[in-house]
Design a protein around this motif. Sequence first.
Motif, PDB file in Angstrom:
ATOM      1  N   ARG A  11       0.830  -1.216   0.000  1.00 56.57           N
ATOM      2  CA  ARG A  11       0.000   0.000   0.000  1.00 56.57           C
ATOM      3  C   ARG A  11       0.856   1.256   0.000  1.00 56.57           C
ATOM      4  O   ARG A  11       0.571   2.218  -0.706  1.00 56.57           O
ATOM      5  CB  ARG A  11      -0.915   0.017   1.222  1.00 56.57           C
ATOM      6  N   ARG A  12       1.917   1.247   0.799  1.00 55.79           N
ATOM      7  CA  ARG A  12       2.806   2.399   0.891  1.00 55.79           C
ATOM      8  C   ARG A  12       3.503   2.650  -0.447  1.00 55.79           C
ATOM      9  O   ARG A  12       3.555   3.788  -0.928  1.00 55.79           O
ATOM     10  CB  ARG A  12       3.845   2.174   1.982  1.00 55.79           C
ATOM     11  N   ARG A  13       4.015   1.598  -1.080  1.00 54.67           N
ATOM     12  CA  ARG A  13       4.677   1.758  -2.375  1.00 54.67           C
ATOM     13  C   ARG A  13       3.702   2.236  -3.450  1.00 54.67           C
ATOM     14  O   ARG A  13       4.039   3.074  -4.275  1.00 54.67           O
ATOM     15  CB  ARG A  13       5.326   0.442  -2.818  1.00 54.67           C
ATOM     16  N   PHE A  14       2.480   1.701  -3.418  1.00 56.69           N
ATOM     17  CA  PHE A  14       1.473   2.096  -4.399  1.00 56.69           C
ATOM     18  C   PHE A  14       1.083   3.562  -4.203  1.00 56.69           C
ATOM     19  O   PHE A  14       1.005   4.326  -5.169  1.00 56.69           O
ATOM     20  CB  PHE A  14       0.250   1.186  -4.287  1.00 56.69           C
ATOM     21  N   ALA A  15       0.873   3.971  -2.954  1.00 54.94           N
ATOM     22  CA  ALA A  15       0.529   5.365  -2.665  1.00 54.94           C
ATOM     23  C   ALA A  15       1.663   6.297  -3.083  1.00 54.94           C
ATOM     24  O   ALA A  15       1.428   7.369  -3.650  1.00 54.94           O
ATOM     25  CB  ALA A  15       0.207   5.536  -1.183  1.00 54.94           C
ATOM     26  N   SER A  16       2.890   5.890  -2.836  1.00 54.39           N
ATOM     27  CA  SER A  16       4.048   6.687  -3.218  1.00 54.39           C
ATOM     28  C   SER A  16       4.134   6.829  -4.738  1.00 54.39           C
ATOM     29  O   SER A  16       4.423   7.914  -5.261  1.00 54.39           O
ATOM     30  CB  SER A  16       5.318   6.039  -2.673  1.00 54.39           C
ATOM     31  N   ALA A  17       3.865   5.750  -5.448  1.00 55.86           N
ATOM     32  CA  ALA A  17       3.900   5.792  -6.914  1.00 55.86           C
ATOM     33  C   ALA A  17       2.807   6.707  -7.455  1.00 55.86           C
ATOM     34  O   ALA A  17       3.029   7.448  -8.421  1.00 55.86           O
ATOM     35  CB  ALA A  17       3.751   4.378  -7.477  1.00 55.86           C
ATOM     36  N   LEU A  18       1.631   6.680  -6.841  1.00 50.32           N
ATOM     37  CA  LEU A  18       0.550   7.568  -7.273  1.00 50.32           C
ATOM     38  C   LEU A  18       0.882   9.024  -6.992  1.00 50.32           C
ATOM     39  O   LEU A  18       0.575   9.901  -7.808  1.00 50.32           O
ATOM     40  CB  LEU A  18      -0.766   7.184  -6.590  1.00 50.32           C
ATOM     41  N   GLU A  19       1.526   9.297  -5.863  1.00 52.68           N
ATOM     42  CA  GLU A  19       1.949  10.664  -5.548  1.00 52.68           C
ATOM     43  C   GLU A  19       2.980  11.161  -6.567  1.00 52.68           C
ATOM     44  O   GLU A  19       2.919  12.311  -7.011  1.00 52.68           O
ATOM     45  CB  GLU A  19       2.540  10.733  -4.145  1.00 52.68           C
ATOM     46  N   GLU A  20       3.898  10.288  -6.928  1.00 49.55           N
ATOM     47  CA  GLU A  20       4.905  10.644  -7.927  1.00 49.55           C
ATOM     48  C   GLU A  20       4.236  10.969  -9.265  1.00 49.55           C
ATOM     49  O   GLU A  20       4.576  11.957  -9.920  1.00 49.55           O
ATOM     50  CB  GLU A  20       5.901   9.505  -8.114  1.00 49.55           C
ATOM     51  N   LEU A  21       3.266  10.144  -9.654  1.00 44.60           N
ATOM     52  CA  LEU A  21       2.556  10.381 -10.909  1.00 44.60           C
ATOM     53  C   LEU A  21       1.811  11.711 -10.875  1.00 44.60           C
ATOM     54  O   LEU A  21       1.849  12.476 -11.841  1.00 44.60           O
ATOM     55  CB  LEU A  21       1.582   9.229 -11.193  1.00 44.60           C
ATOM     56  N   GLU A  22       1.172  12.013  -9.765  1.00 46.57           N
ATOM     57  CA  GLU A  22       0.457  13.284  -9.642  1.00 46.57           C
ATOM     58  C   GLU A  22       1.427  14.467  -9.724  1.00 46.57           C
ATOM     59  O   GLU A  22       1.146  15.462 -10.386  1.00 46.57           O
ATOM     60  CB  GLU A  22      -0.335  13.330  -8.338  1.00 46.57           C
ATOM     61  N   ALA A  23       2.578  14.360  -9.079  1.00 42.83           N
ATOM     62  CA  ALA A  23       3.578  15.429  -9.130  1.00 42.83           C
ATOM     63  C   ALA A  23       4.085  15.621 -10.566  1.00 42.83           C
ATOM     64  O   ALA A  23       4.276  16.759 -11.012  1.00 42.83           O
ATOM     65  CB  ALA A  23       4.741  15.112  -8.196  1.00 42.83           C
ATOM     66  N   LEU A  24       4.267  14.519 -11.285  1.00 35.64           N
ATOM     67  CA  LEU A  24       4.702  14.619 -12.673  1.00 35.64           C
ATOM     68  C   LEU A  24       3.629  15.271 -13.541  1.00 35.64           C
ATOM     69  O   LEU A  24       3.934  16.072 -14.432  1.00 35.64           O
ATOM     70  CB  LEU A  24       5.062  13.236 -13.220  1.00 35.64           C
ATOM     71  N   ASN A  25       2.370  14.944 -13.281  1.00 37.47           N
ATOM     72  CA  ASN A  25       1.277  15.570 -14.026  1.00 37.47           C
ATOM     73  C   ASN A  25       1.234  17.078 -13.798  1.00 37.47           C
ATOM     74  O   ASN A  25       1.031  17.853 -14.733  1.00 37.47           O
ATOM     75  CB  ASN A  25      -0.064  14.939 -13.661  1.00 37.47           C
ATOM     76  N   VAL A  26       1.446  17.502 -12.558  1.00 32.55           N
ATOM     77  CA  VAL A  26       1.472  18.935 -12.242  1.00 32.55           C
ATOM     78  C   VAL A  26       2.651  19.602 -12.951  1.00 32.55           C
ATOM     79  O   VAL A  26       2.500  20.666 -13.562  1.00 32.55           O
ATOM     80  CB  VAL A  26       1.534  19.161 -10.716  1.00 32.55           C
ATOM     81  N   SER A  27       3.809  18.984 -12.900  1.00 31.84           N
ATOM     82  CA  SER A  27       4.991  19.542 -13.557  1.00 31.84           C
ATOM     83  C   SER A  27       4.796  19.627 -15.065  1.00 31.84           C
ATOM     84  O   SER A  27       5.192  20.613 -15.698  1.00 31.84           O
ATOM     85  CB  SER A  27       6.225  18.687 -13.256  1.00 31.84           C
ATOM     86  N   LEU A  28       4.173  18.609 -15.627  1.00 30.75           N
ATOM     87  CA  LEU A  28       3.911  18.610 -17.065  1.00 30.75           C
ATOM     88  C   LEU A  28       2.934  19.721 -17.447  1.00 30.75           C
ATOM     89  O   LEU A  28       3.136  20.428 -18.442  1.00 30.75           O
ATOM     90  CB  LEU A  28       3.372  17.243 -17.480  1.00 30.75           C
TER      91      LEU A  28
END
Length: 77
Positions: A11-28
């Motif tokens: 769960r922790r790894r999955f949540a971390s991966a989703l946070e990373e994806l969201e941060a990348l979407n914002v940066s994009l």
Amino acid sequence: MSRIRERRDIRRRFASALEELEALNVSLRDAYRCFNTITDPEILEACILEISALHSRRSAALRNIKSMDGDKIKWQL
């Protein structure tokens, strides 16, 4: 490792991966905003390179999340 710890870790790894994806979407989104407003050719080129790099990182993050799909199913059971 106990099942509870294993599930918590997944769960922790999955949540971390989703946070990373969201941060990348914002940066994009920010990089596209820069691209659409800048007129200086050198800065425009930098925006294009940044967008390309962010697309690559986003693709890698999505592959990472998709590879976790089997783990996700495991901890939902």
